[in-house]
Each structure stands twice: as structure tokens, then as C-alpha cells.
Scaffold this active site. Sequence first.
Site, mmCIF file in Angstrom:
data_model
loop_
_atom_site.group_PDB
_atom_site.id
_atom_site.type_symbol
_atom_site.label_atom_id
_atom_site.label_comp_id
_atom_site.label_asym_id
_atom_site.label_seq_id
_atom_site.Cartn_x
_atom_site.Cartn_y
_atom_site.Cartn_z
ATOM 1 N N TYR A 26 0.852 -1.203 0.000
ATOM 2 C CA TYR A 26 0.000 0.000 0.000
ATOM 3 C C TYR A 26 0.877 1.239 0.000
ATOM 4 C CZ TYR A 26 -3.721 -3.254 0.836
ATOM 5 O OH TYR A 26 -4.585 -4.299 0.676
ATOM 6 N N SER A 27 0.610 2.150 -0.928
ATOM 7 C CA SER A 27 1.344 3.419 -0.950
ATOM 8 C C SER A 27 1.021 4.183 0.322
ATOM 9 C CB SER A 27 0.868 4.293 -2.115
ATOM 10 O OG SER A 27 1.031 3.626 -3.327
ATOM 11 N N CYS A 31 0.184 7.020 -10.909
ATOM 12 C CA CYS A 31 -0.047 6.071 -9.824
ATOM 13 C C CYS A 31 -1.528 5.706 -9.782
ATOM 14 C CB CYS A 31 0.402 6.682 -8.492
ATOM 15 S SG CYS A 31 0.438 5.466 -7.161
ATOM 16 N N GLU A 64 3.963 3.956 -10.966
ATOM 17 C CA GLU A 64 3.659 2.886 -10.005
ATOM 18 C C GLU A 64 2.168 2.561 -10.125
ATOM 19 O OE1 GLU A 64 5.790 1.991 -6.292
ATOM 20 O OE2 GLU A 64 4.068 2.986 -5.401
ATOM 21 N N TYR A 86 -0.952 -0.597 -10.276
ATOM 22 C CA TYR A 86 -1.262 -1.924 -9.705
ATOM 23 C C TYR A 86 -2.660 -2.379 -10.056
ATOM 24 C CZ TYR A 86 -2.694 1.620 -6.207
ATOM 25 O OH TYR A 86 -3.205 2.739 -5.581
HETATM 26 P P1 FAD Z 1 -6.944 -10.180 -2.684
HETATM 27 O O1 FAD Z 1 -7.433 -11.092 -1.613
HETATM 28 O O2 FAD Z 1 -5.506 -10.230 -3.014
HETATM 29 O O3 FAD Z 1 -7.825 -10.386 -3.971
HETATM 30 C C1 FAD Z 1 -7.506 -9.652 -5.164
HETATM 31 C C2 FAD Z 1 -8.747 -9.518 -6.007
HETATM 32 O O4 FAD Z 1 -9.216 -10.784 -6.404
HETATM 33 C C3 FAD Z 1 -9.887 -8.841 -5.285
HETATM 34 O O5 FAD Z 1 -10.490 -7.929 -6.151
HETATM 35 C C4 FAD Z 1 -10.845 -9.939 -4.929
HETATM 36 O O6 FAD Z 1 -12.190 -9.494 -4.889
HETATM 37 C C5 FAD Z 1 -10.592 -10.911 -6.054
HETATM 38 N N1 FAD Z 1 -10.802 -12.297 -5.625
HETATM 39 C C6 FAD Z 1 -10.461 -12.790 -4.430
HETATM 40 N N2 FAD Z 1 -10.813 -14.112 -4.383
HETATM 41 C C7 FAD Z 1 -11.370 -14.418 -5.577
HETATM 42 C C8 FAD Z 1 -11.905 -15.582 -6.148
HETATM 43 N N3 FAD Z 1 -11.955 -16.726 -5.476
HETATM 44 N N4 FAD Z 1 -12.378 -15.528 -7.402
HETATM 45 C C9 FAD Z 1 -12.309 -14.394 -8.098
HETATM 46 N N5 FAD Z 1 -11.806 -13.238 -7.610
HETATM 47 C C10 FAD Z 1 -11.350 -13.257 -6.380
HETATM 48 N N6 FAD Z 1 -4.330 -0.667 -2.991
HETATM 49 C C11 FAD Z 1 -4.976 0.320 -2.346
HETATM 50 O O7 FAD Z 1 -6.163 0.202 -2.044
HETATM 51 N N7 FAD Z 1 -4.318 1.480 -2.011
HETATM 52 C C12 FAD Z 1 -3.011 1.697 -2.295
HETATM 53 O O8 FAD Z 1 -2.455 2.748 -1.968
HETATM 54 C C13 FAD Z 1 -2.312 0.640 -2.963
HETATM 55 N N8 FAD Z 1 -1.015 0.785 -3.264
HETATM 56 C C14 FAD Z 1 -0.361 -0.211 -3.940
HETATM 57 C C15 FAD Z 1 0.976 -0.027 -4.249
HETATM 58 C C16 FAD Z 1 1.668 -1.012 -4.935
HETATM 59 C C17 FAD Z 1 3.125 -0.788 -5.285
HETATM 60 C C18 FAD Z 1 0.991 -2.210 -5.303
HETATM 61 C C19 FAD Z 1 1.722 -3.302 -6.049
HETATM 62 C C20 FAD Z 1 -0.323 -2.402 -4.976
HETATM 63 C C21 FAD Z 1 -1.028 -1.410 -4.288
HETATM 64 N N9 FAD Z 1 -2.372 -1.576 -3.916
HETATM 65 C C22 FAD Z 1 -3.023 -0.555 -3.279
HETATM 66 C C23 FAD Z 1 -3.102 -2.836 -4.173
HETATM 67 C C24 FAD Z 1 -2.993 -3.746 -2.928
HETATM 68 O O9 FAD Z 1 -1.648 -4.194 -2.765
HETATM 69 C C25 FAD Z 1 -3.863 -5.011 -3.000
HETATM 70 O O10 FAD Z 1 -3.561 -5.676 -4.206
HETATM 71 C C26 FAD Z 1 -5.349 -4.736 -2.946
HETATM 72 O O11 FAD Z 1 -5.704 -4.073 -1.754
HETATM 73 C C27 FAD Z 1 -6.142 -6.058 -3.014
HETATM 74 O O12 FAD Z 1 -5.702 -6.882 -1.980
HETATM 75 P P2 FAD Z 1 -6.723 -7.787 -1.183
HETATM 76 O O13 FAD Z 1 -5.938 -8.646 -0.259
HETATM 77 O O14 FAD Z 1 -7.835 -6.983 -0.613
HETATM 78 O O15 FAD Z 1 -7.347 -8.673 -2.322
#
Ligand code: FAD
Length: 381
Positions: free
Chosen positions: A158-159, A339, A379, A381
Site C-alpha cells: 500500500y502506498s 499512480c 507505479e 497496480y
Molecule cells: P486479494 O485477496 O488479493 O484479492 C484480489 C482480487 O481478487 C480482489 O479484487 C478480490 O475481490 C478478487 N478475488 C479474491 N478471491 C477471488 C476468487 N476466489 N475468485 C475471483 N476473484 C477473487 N491498494 C490500495 O487500495 N491502495 C493503495 O495505496 C495501494 N497501493 C499499492 C501499491 C503497490 C506498489 C501495489 C503493487 C499495490 C497497491 N495496492 C493498493 C493494491 C494492494 O496491494 C492489494 O492488491 C489490494 O488491496 C487487493 O488486496 P486484497 O488482499 O484486498 O485482495
Amino acid sequence: MAAAHYGVVFQGSLTTPLNSDASLPKSVFKNKKIIFTDKPWMSFSHLELKTKKKPSRYHSINSMSTPQAVDSSKVLVSPLVLEDSPEPPLNIYKPKEPYTATIVSVERLVGPKAPGETCHIVIDHGGNVPYWEGQSYGVIPPGENPKKPGAPHNVRLYSIASTRYGDSFDGKTASLCVRRAVYYDPETGKEDPSKNGVCSNFLCDSKPGDKVKITGPAGKIMLLPEDNPNATHIMIATGTGVAPYRGYLRRMFMESIPKYKFTGLAWLFLGVANTDSLLYDQEFQKYLEDNPGNFRYDRALSREDKNKNGGKMYVQDKIEEYSDEVFKLLDEGAHIYFCGLKGMMPGIQDTLKRVAEGRGEKWEDKLSKLKKNKQWHVEVY
Ligand code: FAD
Ligand code: A2P
């Protein structure tokens, strides 16, 4: 007299200590009346605003203890030792040994008509996980990794949306701007909570006092180049991509940083769905009001406004509107940052290529020059 101030309205005269010396009283407010604005999601209840409207006895305390020149319209921060390192901190805490931090607050940032939810989350790291503006934290959500039974979840990045001093200006917190990942079944169109994103839901549902495992800080791509305080920074964001820029802008316009007195131009292009989805809008509007010569702020509301072809107004359409100025600034050495949604990059590149061709320039050459000069920062994602 009433002045909207970063989501909080102050009334009456305000005096605040001018000390940035941690040994002096940290926050002394006199005659302060805080009224929260009509947008409850903008009220950062933890925020200790330290600003000054007229000289007070604290001036003398400051001048005795800290020789630094103080910009009286700005907020004092500490500890200034956070300025001293020549290199940014990197990966102090790794996934195998994360730091256990504490949630300070979780606030919904968006209004009722926003499609989806985005939260502002303040995390107390006790000063143990320092970072610079533009870096990210990793978060390890609690529970078991479904793909590796017995192992913890993978780290999500997360940024960081605050400056190194955090929203309470004491170097002990970091703020994240997190969009809740909600899964909708493509057949029924209904939410399926069992498939919702693990980490974003954990963060948005967390409560003050909850523990959160963090890693990092990570990333160098989005660090704010500070060698030239008179530089131009063009910042493009979709949704939560605004996070690093909130940090930059607080450092440029809100905080009193003895060795970084920004005199250049910061231009933010923010793409969100609608008015209710705007993030930190009051804070940005305030910078516009106070720094009209140094800040520009253009918003693309995809579900409210139309582009010139009658389609959705995306952030790249806004850039196109100002392309002559943007190209001129890039030619003069401006930094440009992207971003947010990965999906925006092809559209942005197409737009910039079209604009370049219209000007008789070759986009590929221009892009490689921007990259070579370290003006191009992405950046997504
Ligand atoms: P996950 O559990 O990883 O799931 C990812 C997606 O898949 C979700 O949309 C979920 O609904 C879907 N999913 C889950 N299970 C299933 C399934 N069985 N079938 C189908 N689909 C499914 N995010 C921010 O909100 N703010 C930021 O500032 C931010 N900064 C970032 C900076 C960088 C450098 C990077 C790489 C990413 C950033 N992100 C940011 C994204 C963040 O890292 C996560 O990827 C994001 O919050 C999703 O993670 P999660 O664990 O909630 O979802
Ligand atoms: P939309 O969802 O209307 O298609 P938010 O977090 O408020 O949803 O902000 C993300 C913004 O990015 C939205 O306005 C979204 O528009 C927009 N967006 C989605 N896809 C792209 C894209 N390919 N290029 C630029 N902007 C995009």
C-alpha cells in the site's frame, strides 16, 4: 473569521507552539474551536493541527530553542532527524519478521454515492518503521494463506498517503488510502463476501487498537526528487493512486521543512468515478486557495463528466485538454508521475502519443528521453 483547514474548520484566533523541538510542549492551542465540516468522512479526529495565525509567546520559546527559520503559515513537524539520512529507509521489516503496528483510526473517505469504499487508515508504528514520501508499506493480513496451508498470507503493498511525519506530525504514524476489494459474482451481479479481497477488507474493517503486521518501507520509484525545490511535478492518479501525492503535497504546502522549501509547481490530475469519490479534496482545495501560483488541481469525474467525444471523462482526457502546457513543462524538465490503476497506462500512452504526433514529435523518442532524464515515474497496480 472561519477558515477551512485540511478538513477541519477553525474559528476564532489560533495560536500554536512554534517549536519543532521534541522536548518542548507538543501542542498548545489557545482560543481554538474545532468545527467538523459537512463531510464527516473528512474529519481526521486524530489530527493535531499545529498552525499559527498571529505571533504568540511561543515565538520566543522557539527562537531560543530552534534557530531554524519558520514559515509561520506551515505546520511544525518533528523529529527533524528524519531529514538527515542521505538515503531513504528500505525494508527495515521483512515478511518473515514483520513489525506489529497498531491501528489508530479508520475513516471512510468517500461519500454515499461513491461506487465502492475507500478508507483512510492511520497506523501507529511508534517511529520504528520510518519511511519517505512516495514509499509503500507491506501489510500481512491475519489468517492462513489459502494457497499454502499453515503459512501466513502474502504481503500486500500500500502506498503511504502521509509524509514521513505522519498525520500527527510526530513521525510516529503512517496513513494508508485503501480501496475495499469487493467481489461481485458475474452471473448474479451480487456481492460474494467469501471472495472479497482479504487484506483491503481486513484494513477497512479494522478498529482503533487492532494490531497490524507491516513490512517495509518499500520502493524508490515514487520518491519525490528534492534536489531542485523549484521543479515542476505533474502528478497523475486514478483512485487510491492519489496516496503518494497526498504525502508530497503535505510536504510541499502544509509542513514546515527547513531544508525543503518548495517554490515550484505541483499539478495534480485526479481521476475518480464521481464527486462523492473524490479523495482528500478539501485538503487539495485548501492548497489551491493558499498557493495559487504553485499548485494546480484538475479532476476527471468519469461517471459525471464527458470527454470531447462524448465518452467517459478519464484522467488522460484531462491531460489532453492541457497537453500544450504539459508538453512544454516536460520539455523544461518537469517530473511526471503515474499512480493507480494499471489499466490507465495504455490509454495514457495512446493519448500522449497522439498529442506528440499532432505536434510533429515522435512519442517513443520523447518517452525514452524522459526516462533517461529520470523525469518519468510509474507505479500502477
Ligand atoms: P486479494 O485477496 O488479493 O484479492 C484480489 C482480487 O481478487 C480482489 O479484487 C478480490 O475481490 C478478487 N478475488 C479474491 N478471491 C477471488 C476468487 N476466489 N475468485 C475471483 N476473484 C477473487 N491498494 C490500495 O487500495 N491502495 C493503495 O495505496 C495501494 N497501493 C499499492 C501499491 C503497490 C506498489 C501495489 C503493487 C499495490 C497497491 N495496492 C493498493 C493494491 C494492494 O496491494 C492489494 O492488491 C489490494 O488491496 C487487493 O488486496 P486484497 O488482499 O484486498 O485482495
Ligand atoms: P470508471 O470506473 O468510471 O470506468 P475510483 O477509485 O473512484 O473508482 O477511481 C478510479 C477511476 O479510474 C474511475 O474514474 C475509473 O472510471 C477510472 N478508470 C477506469 N479504467 C480506466 C482507464 N483504463 N484509464 C483511465 N481511468 C480509468
